[in-house]
Scaffold this motif. Structure first.
Motif: not given
Length: 219
Positions: A113-138
């Motif tokens: 995964p490509v992670f985005a560094i969030d506001y708490d400096d923790k990485p979260k991976a997102y996926i694109r579903i339709a026109d939304e960015n959704i946090v990837a599941s475990p």
């Protein structure tokens, strides 16, 4: 990989993109105020099928334009500072009716995964579903780990796998929490098994009512 912005003037091409609206592979941003938030879109495109960010375009398709060098700087930050690993992204600049529009084209990553560094400096991976960015599941994270493992790997089919499959046979489309509770498996083991079953196309997933659910393929 960094790419220098290219100045182009094909208004008809940009108009065709805007007519498509926002969808699985396209997102509009009328201005850039937050590089971390923009990184979510970059992560989602990189982890799914790739796509384009049209910067300086409002949700209704009207042109607002990129207003400052600071916005362009934040675009680069989103791709090269707040995404790990760096996303492969190309910037094209369009000058239309006195307004500057930037099209950021994100390629699907071969290092998911490509992670985005969030506001708490923790990485979260997102996926694109339709026109939304959704946090990837475990499960998505585990699938990507599975896909990076050597090809030709043989899947074990033990009592745990039987338990999970039997749970899905009793009821199609269950969340991870439901599967864990009904199968009696611990969460880590359930995630690992579901990921393997998804990889071997025995199980599929869907996103419904803001939840990921899993079901047997072919049912």
């Amino acid at each position: 990989m960094r790419n220098n912005a290219t100045i182009v003037s094909d208004r008809s091409y940009l108009a065709r993109l805007i007519q498509q609206g926002e969808h699985q592979q396209q997102d509009f941003k009328y201005k850039v105020q937050d590089a971390r938030k923009l990184a979510r879109s970059v992560s989602a495109f990189a982890n799914t099928d790739g796509g384009r960010l049209l910067i300086g375009v409002r949700d209704d398709g009207h042109l607002s334009g990129v207003r400052s060098e600071e916005e362009i700087y934040m675009m680069h930050q989103a791709a090269f500072k707040y995404c790990q690993p760096n996303a492969s992204i190309k910037f094209d600049t369009y000058n239309v009716y006195g307004r500057t529009i930037v099209v950021c084209t994100v390629s699907p990553s071969d290092r998911k995964p490509v992670f985005a560094i969030d506001y708490d400096d923790k990485p979260k991976a997102y996926i694109r579903i339709a026109d939304e960015n959704i946090v990837a599941s475990p499960v998505h994270l585990a699938v990507w780990r599975e896909e990076s493992s050597p090809k030709g790997r043989i899947m074990e089919y033990s009592d745990n796998e039987h338990k999970l499959m039997d749970t899905l046979k009793r009821q199609q489309w269950q969340t991870l929490n439901q599967i864990v509770r009904r199968s009696g498996l611990n969460r880590r083991r359930a995630v690992s098994i579901i990921a393997q079953l998804v990889r071997f196309r025995l199980v599929r997933w869907r996103f419904h009512d803001q939840c990921f659910a899993f079901g047997l393929s072919g049912e």
